[in-house]
Design an enzyme around this catalytic site. Structure first.
Site, PDB file in Angstrom:
ATOM      1  N   ASN A 214     -48.756  99.918  14.286  1.00 28.94           N
ATOM      2  CA  ASN A 214     -49.373 100.085  12.978  1.00 28.94           C
ATOM      3  C   ASN A 214     -50.861  99.760  12.990  1.00 28.94           C
ATOM      4  O   ASN A 214     -51.634 100.349  12.224  1.00 28.94           O
ATOM      5  CB  ASN A 214     -48.641  99.230  11.947  1.00 28.94           C
ATOM      6  CG  ASN A 214     -47.303  99.846  11.568  1.00 28.94           C
ATOM      7  OD1 ASN A 214     -47.153 101.055  11.572  1.00 28.94           O
ATOM      8  ND2 ASN A 214     -46.325  99.022  11.251  1.00 28.94           N
TER       9      ASN A 214
ATOM     10  N   ARG B  92     -52.692 102.860  14.141  1.00 29.85           N
ATOM     11  CA  ARG B  92     -52.874 103.797  13.036  1.00 29.85           C
ATOM     12  C   ARG B  92     -53.987 103.329  12.105  1.00 29.85           C
ATOM     13  O   ARG B  92     -54.821 104.115  11.659  1.00 29.85           O
ATOM     14  CB  ARG B  92     -51.558 103.918  12.244  1.00 29.85           C
ATOM     15  CG  ARG B  92     -50.434 104.597  12.977  1.00 29.85           C
ATOM     16  CD  ARG B  92     -50.511 106.096  12.852  1.00 29.85           C
ATOM     17  NE  ARG B  92     -50.353 106.525  11.458  1.00 29.85           N
ATOM     18  CZ  ARG B  92     -50.660 107.732  11.014  1.00 29.85           C
ATOM     19  NH1 ARG B  92     -51.144 108.631  11.834  1.00 29.85           N
ATOM     20  NH2 ARG B  92     -50.489 108.058   9.743  1.00 29.85           N
TER      21      ARG B  92
ATOM     22  N   HIS C  84     -62.380 120.023  19.396  1.00 29.91           N
ATOM     23  CA  HIS C  84     -62.472 119.518  20.766  1.00 29.91           C
ATOM     24  C   HIS C  84     -61.054 119.212  21.248  1.00 29.91           C
ATOM     25  O   HIS C  84     -60.263 118.617  20.516  1.00 29.91           O
ATOM     26  CB  HIS C  84     -63.339 118.254  20.810  1.00 29.91           C
ATOM     27  CG  HIS C  84     -63.656 117.780  22.195  1.00 29.91           C
ATOM     28  ND1 HIS C  84     -62.716 117.208  23.017  1.00 29.91           N
ATOM     29  CD2 HIS C  84     -64.816 117.809  22.906  1.00 29.91           C
ATOM     30  CE1 HIS C  84     -63.280 116.887  24.167  1.00 29.91           C
ATOM     31  NE2 HIS C  84     -64.553 117.241  24.138  1.00 29.91           N
TER      32      HIS C  84
ATOM     33  N   THR D   8     -38.965  85.642  15.604  1.00 29.24           N
ATOM     34  CA  THR D   8     -37.576  85.656  16.092  1.00 29.24           C
ATOM     35  C   THR D   8     -37.201  84.311  16.696  1.00 29.24           C
ATOM     36  O   THR D   8     -36.102  83.793  16.464  1.00 29.24           O
ATOM     37  CB  THR D   8     -37.386  86.775  17.133  1.00 29.24           C
ATOM     38  OG1 THR D   8     -37.836  88.014  16.572  1.00 29.24           O
ATOM     39  CG2 THR D   8     -35.919  86.904  17.525  1.00 29.24           C
TER      40      THR D   8
ATOM     41  N   TYR E 179     -36.128  99.672   1.219  1.00 32.68           N
ATOM     42  CA  TYR E 179     -36.474 100.966   1.817  1.00 32.68           C
ATOM     43  C   TYR E 179     -36.005 101.105   3.260  1.00 32.68           C
ATOM     44  O   TYR E 179     -35.866 102.219   3.765  1.00 32.68           O
ATOM     45  CB  TYR E 179     -37.987 101.182   1.741  1.00 32.68           C
ATOM     46  CG  TYR E 179     -38.481 101.467   0.350  1.00 32.68           C
ATOM     47  CD1 TYR E 179     -38.554 102.766  -0.128  1.00 32.68           C
ATOM     48  CD2 TYR E 179     -38.852 100.433  -0.509  1.00 32.68           C
ATOM     49  CE1 TYR E 179     -38.996 103.041  -1.404  1.00 32.68           C
ATOM     50  CE2 TYR E 179     -39.293 100.693  -1.798  1.00 32.68           C
ATOM     51  CZ  TYR E 179     -39.366 102.003  -2.243  1.00 32.68           C
ATOM     52  OH  TYR E 179     -39.796 102.258  -3.526  1.00 32.68           O
ATOM     53  N   ILE E 180     -35.748  99.987   3.943  1.00 31.21           N
ATOM     54  CA  ILE E 180     -35.236 100.026   5.305  1.00 31.21           C
ATOM     55  C   ILE E 180     -33.770  99.596   5.356  1.00 31.21           C
ATOM     56  O   ILE E 180     -32.943 100.238   5.999  1.00 31.21           O
ATOM     57  CB  ILE E 180     -36.073  99.128   6.233  1.00 31.21           C
ATOM     58  CG1 ILE E 180     -37.518  99.607   6.254  1.00 31.21           C
ATOM     59  CG2 ILE E 180     -35.474  99.094   7.641  1.00 31.21           C
ATOM     60  CD1 ILE E 180     -37.693 101.043   6.740  1.00 31.21           C
TER      61      ILE E 180
ATOM     62  N   LYS F 217     -44.477  96.468  17.506  1.00 24.99           N
ATOM     63  CA  LYS F 217     -44.503  97.047  16.161  1.00 24.99           C
ATOM     64  C   LYS F 217     -45.856  96.816  15.494  1.00 24.99           C
ATOM     65  O   LYS F 217     -46.425  97.721  14.864  1.00 24.99           O
ATOM     66  CB  LYS F 217     -43.387  96.446  15.305  1.00 24.99           C
ATOM     67  CG  LYS F 217     -43.402  96.883  13.837  1.00 24.99           C
ATOM     68  CD  LYS F 217     -43.282  98.393  13.690  1.00 24.99           C
ATOM     69  CE  LYS F 217     -43.449  98.840  12.243  1.00 24.99           C
ATOM     70  NZ  LYS F 217     -42.362  98.399  11.372  1.00 24.99           N
TER      71      LYS F 217
ATOM     72  N   CYS G 166     -46.426  98.304   5.753  1.00 23.56           N
ATOM     73  CA  CYS G 166     -46.613  98.166   7.201  1.00 23.56           C
ATOM     74  C   CYS G 166     -48.077  98.236   7.610  1.00 23.56           C
ATOM     75  O   CYS G 166     -48.650  97.240   8.044  1.00 23.56           O
ATOM     76  CB  CYS G 166     -45.818  99.250   7.937  1.00 23.56           C
ATOM     77  SG  CYS G 166     -44.047  98.937   7.998  1.00 23.56           S
TER      78      CYS G 166
ATOM     79  N   ARG H 194     -38.982 101.529  12.788  1.00 21.34           N
ATOM     80  CA  ARG H 194     -40.114 102.368  13.213  1.00 21.34           C
ATOM     81  C   ARG H 194     -40.018 103.735  12.542  1.00 21.34           C
ATOM     82  O   ARG H 194     -40.154 104.759  13.198  1.00 21.34           O
ATOM     83  CB  ARG H 194     -40.116 102.517  14.733  1.00 21.34           C
ATOM     84  CG  ARG H 194     -40.077 101.227  15.491  1.00 21.34           C
ATOM     85  CD  ARG H 194     -39.821 101.459  16.972  1.00 21.34           C
ATOM     86  NE  ARG H 194     -41.054 101.824  17.673  1.00 21.34           N
ATOM     87  CZ  ARG H 194     -41.094 102.557  18.777  1.00 21.34           C
ATOM     88  NH1 ARG H 194     -39.987 103.023  19.287  1.00 21.34           N
ATOM     89  NH2 ARG H 194     -42.236 102.808  19.374  1.00 21.34           N
TER      90      ARG H 194
ATOM     91  N   ASP I 209     -28.022  91.795  -1.233  1.00 17.62           N
ATOM     92  CA  ASP I 209     -29.318  91.791  -1.897  1.00 17.62           C
ATOM     93  C   ASP I 209     -29.265  90.790  -3.041  1.00 17.62           C
ATOM     94  O   ASP I 209     -28.217  90.637  -3.696  1.00 17.62           O
ATOM     95  CB  ASP I 209     -29.666  93.184  -2.433  1.00 17.62           C
ATOM     96  CG  ASP I 209     -31.160  93.350  -2.662  1.00 17.62           C
ATOM     97  OD1 ASP I 209     -31.831  93.956  -1.807  1.00 17.62           O
ATOM     98  OD2 ASP I 209     -31.664  92.839  -3.689  1.00 17.62           O
TER      99      ASP I 209
END
Length: 426
Positions: free
Chosen positions: A223, A226, A257, A132, A18-19, A219, A273, A166, A38
């Protein structure tokens, strides 16, 4: 010292999901030769035919044109390139939410034999803090003939950086271009090399973080933010149910408000994510990440709460119609994806709930998911059907607010609406 290579004639993207696939297609559409890698032969074959194996608006046309132009191709074995972008999954090892880096490990081992001086390696996979640095250590062990930045500084042969994706599923093609990118290089030169790469198509700002760890944590923090806010909304739905208050009305009132913006509750939190990344923080700092862990537990518990509400509705049906048997009750589940208008089922609470319904209910279970053509595994006797076929069901369980469901009137029968689409408190 090998200067950061600002000209990228060939890019390799490891992982065409998907990315990875949208990223590969975007570079290819900007006249850069891209070879996608892949491990799934069927995915490779599909892409080489100019088709796609996922649902993402605008992606198929870009892939088709890129393949036809010769700028994009796919293979199962990495080959030499100027830059390597790793975009593979980072799931959990077990129920204790320990990060599973085996896909990253395999990706690094696959590209190590073809690495050369001047290459850039970017980890895009959302990863726990320190990943990393870990891949640099691994590549250095696999290729002792090359110099790496941790030991050689700017006199490195291979540049290493982290640049987490992102983007929002359903808007990936636009957000790849417009969103800012956070880049953490092992050295400043590594970061600048990564900036040069993404500047090929990114119109947002490429912001250099102080370190790969800072970029990784950024990152995870996005998430987790959220997730915590969704947990607040989900907890409100539990409280309102107990106090007999319509949560949808409550949120609408509170949001009047000027400094309040409560999100909408749902059946849980899914995807690769938001449902995963907070646990990476908790795993790294379990004693400190108390709020983040609590939010995860609130959201993870919501599917069971939905199932309990459904069991109550089933009992009410039988009480209201004593001549009927449990096997006569028809349940329609609307939506299986983890969010609206996509086909992505990864860690979907809707799918998890549907599977439990199919396991527990001895009567017919209808599944309405407009974005998939075949029912996923593990759903037993449950039948994939269209909206019209589900209208006569006894219970309508709305799990995802797909556009197709927003276009229909509230069905007849008992309603369990976890998204507020039909304005039912849940």
């Amino acid at each position: 010292m090998t200067e950061p290579k600002m000209q990228f004639d060939k890019i390799s993207v490891i992982g065409l999901g998907y990315i990875g696939l949208p990223t590969a297609a975007m570079f290819a559409s900007h006249a850069v030769k891209v070879v996608g890698v892949d491990i799934r032969p069927d995915v490779v074959a599909t892409i080489n035919e100019g088709r796609i194996h996922i649902v993402e608006p605008g992606l198929e046309d870009v892939v088709r044109k890129a393949v036809e132009s010769g700028m994009l191709s796919a293979t199962t074995v990495p080959e030499a390139a100027d830059a390597f972008i790793i975009a593979v999954p980072t799931p959990f090892k077990s129920q204790d939410h320990e990060p599973d880096l085996s896909y990253i490990d395999a990706a690094c081992r696959s590209i190590a034999p073809v690495l050369a001086k001047g290459n850039l390696v970017i980890l895009e996979s959302t990863s726990p803090v320190g990943a990393t640095d870990w891949i640099e250590e691994m590549l250095a062990e696999l290729r002792p003939d090359l110099h790496f930045p941790r030991s050689s500084g700017e006199n490195t042969d291979v540049f290493i950086a982290h640049c987490p994706e992102r983007v929002l599923p359903g808007k990936v093609m636009a957000e790849l271009i417009s969103n800012d990118r956070v880049i953490g290089g092992v050295t400043r030169g590594c970061a600048e090399a990564a900036v040069a790469l993404y500047n090929i198509f990114v119109e947002g700002e490429c912001v250099i973080a102080s370190s790969p760890k800072a970029a990784e944590m950024a990152k995870l923090t996005e998430n987790s933010f959220r997730d915590v806010n969704i947990a607040f909304a989900n907890e409100l739905s539990l409280i309102c149910d107990k106090l007999d208050i319509n949560v949808w009305e409550l949120i609408q009132l509170a949001n009047r408000h000027p400094r309040v913006d409560i999100l909408q509750p749902g059946p849980g939190v899914g995807g690769h994510c938001i449902a995963v990344d907070p646990w990476f923080i908790v795993h790294s700092a379990p004693e400190e990440a108390k709020l983040i862990a609590t939010a995860r537990n609130v959201n993870d518990a919501k599917p069971e709460w939905v199932l309990e509400k459904l069991r109550t509705l089933i009992a009410n049906c039988l009480t209201a119609q004593p001549d009927r048997q449990l096997s006569d009750i028809v349940i329609a589940c609307y939506g299986l994806a983890f969010k609206p208008d996509i086909d992505d089922l990864r860690d979907s609470p809707a799918l998890a709930i549907a599977k439990r319904v199919a396991e527990e209910h001895i009567g017919p279970v209808l599944l309405i998911e407009p974005n998939v053509s075949t029912a996923p595994k593990g759903l037993g006797r449950a039948e994939l059907c269209n909206i019209a076929d589900a209208q006569t069901a006894d219970i309508h369980l709305l799990l995802v607010d797909h556009k197709e469901f927003r276009a229909i009137a509230r069905p007849k029968g008992k309603i369990l609406d976890t998204r507020g689409l039909w304005k039912q408190a849940s």
